[in-house]
Scaffold this active site. Structure first.
Site: not given
Length: 281
Positions: A104-105, A126, A131, A133, A190, A192-193
């Protein structure tokens, strides 16, 4: 020092915990350097734990989400839900992104290159396998009801959004990428992160204005046999210390006498012990 104990590997799948009514040691294999809430993931340190985190869907906690399939690591999600409830932002914040596979990344990275170009992508996306995530411990949040940008969702600095930011550390979250730390993180600001590192680590990072790169190295100052980082928080005495480890070799981790302890690797060169005891009057 008491006898050495070996805990089942399942206990330490992400952030191990246990209790110890005497000083002892636990034997850990090298894989645990790459597991836990405090692992550092960036351009220099890729994700090296191939295990899948214990995931739960965001909507299982009745949080608004960009997509019903968005997941987070279980404890991270529970603390996020508690944070949103405490900040009265349940109806105002949307979870835009959570856990991502490497595939997905890769898709996101390639799409951003095509749509936004290499400079923008390098600043905000990233590389695959680099990442946060992938850990299930990073969450992107945005203002609900807005036409959200998946890469850079709107997250204001007023109202319930400001309250969310102010309370985040109490629930174990840090704004991972701040403008003042861009030269260290190599990621642009960021708002939001958010990254879950757990309490009290998030509060310490806010107190000292550390990004995770700085905090990871700061903790290396504190050792079991030397000076430990000691906190008096509410009714608890918390001790934090670093145990060096070498890739490919088992490590013996000394544990102080405590009611509860947590272990996390740093994804670089060792493990962090966080122990808790109730303070007596």
């Amino acid at each position: 020092m008491g006898a050495t104990e070996r805990f089942q590997d399942s206990i330490y799948q992400l952030n191990g915990s246990g209790s110890c009514d005497h000083e002892t040691t636990v034997e850990m294999d090298t894989a645990h350097i790459y597991k836990g809430n405090l692992v550092l993931v960036n351009r220099d340190y890729p994700v090296r734990d191939n295990g899948l985190p214990q995931l739960m869907t965001v909507n299982s906690q009745r949080l608004h989400a960009w997509d019903d399939a968005i997941c987070l690591e279980r404890n991270c999600l529970m603390q996020l839900a508690a944070l949103m409830k405490a900040s009265h932002s349940l109806n105002d914040i949307t979870v835009v992104s959570g856990y991502r596979s490497v595939e997905e990344q890769q898709d996101i990275y390639q799409s951003s290159l095509l749509e936004n170009g290499p400079e923008y992508t390098a600043s905000y996306v990233a590389l695959p396998n680099h990442s946060e995530h992938h850990l299930g411990l990073a969450v992107d949040v945005g203002q609900r009801g807005q036409d959200l940008d998946f890469i850079a969702p709107s997250f204001p600095d007023d109202g319930v959004f400001h309250t969310f930011k102010q309370l985040a550390a109490k629930f174990g979250f840090i704004q991972r990428y701040k403008e003042t730390k861009a030269s260290i993180t190599n990621i642009a600001c960021e708002p939001w992160h958010y990254r879950y590192v757990g309490a009290p680590h998030a509060e310490l990072m806010e107190q000292h204005d550390f990004c995770l790169e700085e905090y990871s190295r700061y903790l290396e100052r504190f050792t079991y046999s030397g000076k430990q980082l000691v906190l008096n928080k509410d009714d608890q005495i918390i001790r934090i210390y670093y145990v060096p480890a070498q890739d490919g070799l088992a490590v013996t981790v000394p544990i102080v006498r405590c009611e509860r302890f947590e272990l996390s690797g740093n994804n670089r060169n060792g493990l962090i012990v966080t122990s808790y005891n109730r303070r007596t009057s």
